[in-house]
Design a protein around this motif. Structure first.
Motif, PDB file in Angstrom:
ATOM      1  N   MET A  24       0.807  -1.218   0.000  1.00 47.00           N
ATOM      2  CA  MET A  24       0.000   0.000   0.000  1.00 47.00           C
ATOM      3  C   MET A  24       0.843   1.271   0.000  1.00 47.00           C
ATOM      4  O   MET A  24       0.342   2.350  -0.297  1.00 47.00           O
ATOM      5  CB  MET A  24      -0.926   0.019   1.224  1.00 47.00           C
ATOM      6  CG  MET A  24      -1.902  -1.131   1.271  1.00 47.00           C
ATOM      7  SD  MET A  24      -2.987  -1.018   2.699  1.00 47.00           S
ATOM      8  CE  MET A  24      -4.195   0.121   2.049  1.00 47.00           C
ATOM      9  N   LEU A  25       2.141   1.147   0.356  1.00 45.68           N
ATOM     10  CA  LEU A  25       2.992   2.320   0.519  1.00 45.68           C
ATOM     11  C   LEU A  25       3.786   2.614  -0.750  1.00 45.68           C
ATOM     12  O   LEU A  25       4.314   1.711  -1.384  1.00 45.68           O
ATOM     13  CB  LEU A  25       3.985   2.100   1.673  1.00 45.68           C
ATOM     14  CG  LEU A  25       3.408   1.722   3.030  1.00 45.68           C
ATOM     15  CD1 LEU A  25       4.530   1.581   4.051  1.00 45.68           C
ATOM     16  CD2 LEU A  25       2.375   2.722   3.485  1.00 45.68           C
ATOM     17  N   SER A  26       3.921   3.896  -1.063  1.00 50.67           N
ATOM     18  CA  SER A  26       4.787   4.296  -2.167  1.00 50.67           C
ATOM     19  C   SER A  26       6.241   4.207  -1.708  1.00 50.67           C
ATOM     20  O   SER A  26       6.531   4.198  -0.505  1.00 50.67           O
ATOM     21  CB  SER A  26       4.464   5.729  -2.611  1.00 50.67           C
ATOM     22  OG  SER A  26       4.907   6.659  -1.651  1.00 50.67           O
ATOM     23  N   ASP A  27       7.168   4.146  -2.649  1.00 50.22           N
ATOM     24  CA  ASP A  27       8.592   4.086  -2.309  1.00 50.22           C
ATOM     25  C   ASP A  27       9.039   5.349  -1.570  1.00 50.22           C
ATOM     26  O   ASP A  27       9.984   5.309  -0.793  1.00 50.22           O
ATOM     27  CB  ASP A  27       9.442   3.890  -3.563  1.00 50.22           C
ATOM     28  CG  ASP A  27       9.271   2.494  -4.159  1.00 50.22           C
ATOM     29  OD1 ASP A  27       8.874   1.565  -3.423  1.00 50.22           O
ATOM     30  OD2 ASP A  27       9.536   2.331  -5.364  1.00 50.22           O
ATOM     31  N   GLY A  41      11.195   7.245   3.497  1.00 48.71           N
ATOM     32  CA  GLY A  41      11.584   6.037   2.790  1.00 48.71           C
ATOM     33  C   GLY A  41      10.794   4.838   3.276  1.00 48.71           C
ATOM     34  O   GLY A  41      10.649   4.619   4.475  1.00 48.71           O
ATOM     35  N   LYS A  42      10.281   4.101   2.334  1.00 50.74           N
ATOM     36  CA  LYS A  42       9.414   2.963   2.629  1.00 50.74           C
ATOM     37  C   LYS A  42      10.080   1.952   3.565  1.00 50.74           C
ATOM     38  O   LYS A  42       9.478   1.510   4.542  1.00 50.74           O
ATOM     39  CB  LYS A  42       9.015   2.310   1.305  1.00 50.74           C
ATOM     40  CG  LYS A  42       8.096   1.129   1.407  1.00 50.74           C
ATOM     41  CD  LYS A  42       7.747   0.649   0.004  1.00 50.74           C
ATOM     42  CE  LYS A  42       6.844  -0.537   0.017  1.00 50.74           C
ATOM     43  NZ  LYS A  42       6.415  -0.896  -1.356  1.00 50.74           N
ATOM     44  N   ASP A  43      11.338   1.579   3.283  1.00 47.96           N
ATOM     45  CA  ASP A  43      11.996   0.543   4.082  1.00 47.96           C
ATOM     46  C   ASP A  43      12.184   0.957   5.533  1.00 47.96           C
ATOM     47  O   ASP A  43      11.937   0.170   6.448  1.00 47.96           O
ATOM     48  CB  ASP A  43      13.341   0.154   3.458  1.00 47.96           C
ATOM     49  CG  ASP A  43      13.170  -0.600   2.143  1.00 47.96           C
ATOM     50  OD1 ASP A  43      12.080  -1.177   1.916  1.00 47.96           O
ATOM     51  OD2 ASP A  43      14.118  -0.605   1.338  1.00 47.96           O
ATOM     52  N   SER A 101       1.428   7.940   0.310  1.00 44.67           N
ATOM     53  CA  SER A 101       2.704   8.648   0.168  1.00 44.67           C
ATOM     54  C   SER A 101       3.165   9.253   1.493  1.00 44.67           C
ATOM     55  O   SER A 101       4.357   9.481   1.687  1.00 44.67           O
ATOM     56  CB  SER A 101       2.613   9.730  -0.912  1.00 44.67           C
ATOM     57  OG  SER A 101       1.597  10.656  -0.596  1.00 44.67           O
ATOM     58  N   ALA A 102       2.237   9.511   2.397  1.00 47.64           N
ATOM     59  CA  ALA A 102       2.598  10.073   3.706  1.00 47.64           C
ATOM     60  C   ALA A 102       1.521   9.737   4.724  1.00 47.64           C
ATOM     61  O   ALA A 102       0.339   9.674   4.392  1.00 47.64           O
ATOM     62  CB  ALA A 102       2.766  11.590   3.609  1.00 47.64           C
ATOM     63  N   LEU A 103       1.969   9.510   5.953  1.00 50.42           N
ATOM     64  CA  LEU A 103       1.049   9.303   7.068  1.00 50.42           C
ATOM     65  C   LEU A 103       1.572  10.117   8.238  1.00 50.42           C
ATOM     66  O   LEU A 103       2.739  10.009   8.615  1.00 50.42           O
ATOM     67  CB  LEU A 103       0.971   7.821   7.446  1.00 50.42           C
ATOM     68  CG  LEU A 103      -0.100   7.465   8.485  1.00 50.42           C
ATOM     69  CD1 LEU A 103      -0.603   6.058   8.261  1.00 50.42           C
ATOM     70  CD2 LEU A 103       0.388   7.621   9.901  1.00 50.42           C
ATOM     71  N   ARG A 104       0.693  10.961   8.771  1.00 52.39           N
ATOM     72  CA  ARG A 104       1.012  11.748   9.957  1.00 52.39           C
ATOM     73  C   ARG A 104       0.042  11.340  11.055  1.00 52.39           C
ATOM     74  O   ARG A 104      -1.174  11.420  10.872  1.00 52.39           O
ATOM     75  CB  ARG A 104       0.905  13.245   9.657  1.00 52.39           C
ATOM     76  CG  ARG A 104       1.955  13.704   8.666  1.00 52.39           C
ATOM     77  CD  ARG A 104       1.910  15.197   8.376  1.00 52.39           C
ATOM     78  NE  ARG A 104       0.616  15.717   7.942  1.00 52.39           N
ATOM     79  CZ  ARG A 104       0.130  15.634   6.695  1.00 52.39           C
ATOM     80  NH1 ARG A 104       0.810  14.990   5.762  1.00 52.39           N
ATOM     81  NH2 ARG A 104      -1.033  16.169   6.388  1.00 52.39           N
TER      82      ARG A 104
END
Length: 114
Positions: A24-27, A41-43, A101-104
């Protein structure tokens, strides 16, 4: 559609399904919360999420409300991590490929157990 994708994220988090979350997450994913402050960064972010999963036996992430607007979703949530009961809001930004792309994450209350 965003409401369904947001619910899918909640379901995957509840199941501690790191593979489903990864898809579900972008790189370029970034994560901000009171604990990690900001990770990019995803990782790196997946490692932080895995750390949450590995450090609690009882995890329950429940949406009180889900709101969506354009490419943003808002989750008003209750999160139980073992004996911690937290309440807050997640703000999720989605890209054009319907990936996060982002989670806050903002915590506004720790509720006493009992």
């Amino acid at each position: 559609m965003l409401k369904r994708l947001t619910q899918d994220y909640i379901d995957s988090f509840n199941a501690k399904d790191l593979d489903a979350i990864s898809q579900m997450l972008s790189d370029e994913f970034s994560l901000e919360d009171p604990v990690v402050k900001r990770l990019e960064g995803k990782d790196k972010c997946l490692k932080a999420i895995l750390n949450i999963f590995n450090n609690c036996q009882n995890l329950n992430f429940k949406a009180k409300n889900i709101y969506t607007d354009d490419k943003t979703s808002f989750i008003e949530f209750i999160l139980i991590l073992d004996d911690k009961h937290l309440e807050g809001v997640d703000i999720i930004e989605w890209n054009e490929n319907n990936q996060i792309s982002a989670l806050r994450a903002y915590l506004y209350e720790e509720v006493a157990n009992g």
